[in-house]
Design an enzyme around this catalytic site. Structure first.
Site, PDB file in Angstrom:
ATOM      1  N   ASP A   1       0.834  -1.195   0.000  1.00  0.00           N
ATOM      2  CA  ASP A   1       0.000   0.000   0.000  1.00  0.00           C
ATOM      3  C   ASP A   1       0.872   1.250   0.000  1.00  0.00           C
ATOM      4  O   ASP A   1       2.001   1.240   0.510  1.00  0.00           O
ATOM      5  CB  ASP A   1      -0.902   0.026   1.243  1.00  0.00           C
ATOM      6  CG  ASP A   1      -1.961  -1.054   1.221  1.00  0.00           C
ATOM      7  OD1 ASP A   1      -2.213  -1.630   0.143  1.00  0.00           O
ATOM      8  OD2 ASP A   1      -2.546  -1.320   2.286  1.00  0.00           O
ATOM      9  N   ARG A   2       0.331   2.339  -0.528  1.00  0.00           N
ATOM     10  CA  ARG A   2       1.076   3.606  -0.613  1.00  0.00           C
ATOM     11  C   ARG A   2       1.708   3.991   0.728  1.00  0.00           C
ATOM     12  O   ARG A   2       2.868   4.424   0.784  1.00  0.00           O
ATOM     13  CB  ARG A   2       0.126   4.725  -1.059  1.00  0.00           C
ATOM     14  CG  ARG A   2       0.774   6.083  -1.147  1.00  0.00           C
ATOM     15  CD  ARG A   2      -0.252   7.197  -1.264  1.00  0.00           C
ATOM     16  NE  ARG A   2      -1.045   7.308  -0.037  1.00  0.00           N
ATOM     17  CZ  ARG A   2      -2.002   8.222   0.144  1.00  0.00           C
ATOM     18  NH1 ARG A   2      -2.308   9.064  -0.823  1.00  0.00           N
ATOM     19  NH2 ARG A   2      -2.674   8.266   1.277  1.00  0.00           N
TER      20      ARG A   2
END
Length: 215
Positions: free
Chosen positions: A62-63
């Protein structure tokens, strides 16, 4: 995205390189792959391919998660590594800081997940239609009103660790999607991919890539 995308301007940190694979330390706040639109083009894949044009995607983080991410350097290695992830033959270990004091010291969350379509990319628990998702946790220590844990996912669902911790009543600090109120007020999302164990695609020897937790 929940706010303006402002990825960190940090140099690429390679932790391992050989003829078949590359392991790097993904910074927090950087997309793994490009999003939709030119403003979301900067991502780890693009930065890796600027230095290693032959690099191929194997998995994602995830970012807002930092830590170990690997790329293949040949199509054969990509297939081999992709199958290891698909067949759950890799072992991933994360460190997180959670809101509140989690007890007992160890446990397992077994809750099936599915995308929450009206609110995507959020995920939600769905016992009828969700895909199996299992996470082990171990408390490392309590830090005031928070808990530092080591998380070992046995499946690789989107946002799995984030939703599972929220379902325990202890969201990950700084999580922009699943934490609320003071639990959200952290300088970053406190989730880090600390170690990844896998078999080398050329020869099959066991390898472990590790990046110490930065928080």
């Amino acid at each position: 995205m929940t706010e303006t995308y402002a990825p960190p301007d940090t140099p690429l940190e390679v932790i391992h390189q050989d003829h078949a694979l590359l392991a790097v330390n993904k910074p927090q706040g950087l997309l793994s792959v490009p999003g939709k639109g030119a403003h979301l083009a900067d991502c780890l894949l693009a930065r890796v391919q600027a230095a290693f044009p032959e690099a191929l995607l194997v998995h994602r983080l995830d970012r807002d998660t930092s830590g170990v991410m690997i790329f293949a350097l040949t199509p054969q290695a990509q297939r081999h590594l992709g199958l290891q992830f698909e067949k759950r033959q890799t072992k991933k270990t994360y460190v997180a800081r959670l809101w509140g004091r989690l007890d007992p010291r160890t446990g397992t969350v077994d809750l099936p997940l599915i995308v929450d379509w009206p609110n995507r990319p959020l995920q939600m628990v769905d016992h009828q239609n969700g895909k199996p998702a299992v996470t082990d946790w171990r408390v490392l220590r309590h830090e005031g009103d928070t808990t530092r844990v080591r998380l070992t996912p046995h499946t690789g669902r989107s946002h799995q660790l984030r939703v599972h911790m929220r379902e325990l009543g202890h969201p990950i600090l700084g999580d922009p999607f699943y934490a609320e109120g003071p639990a959200r007020d952290a300088p970053r999302m406190m989730l880090h991919a600390e170690e990844l164990r896998l078999r080398h695609p050329d020869g099959g020897r066991g390898m472990a890539f590790r990046v110490p937790c930065p928080f």
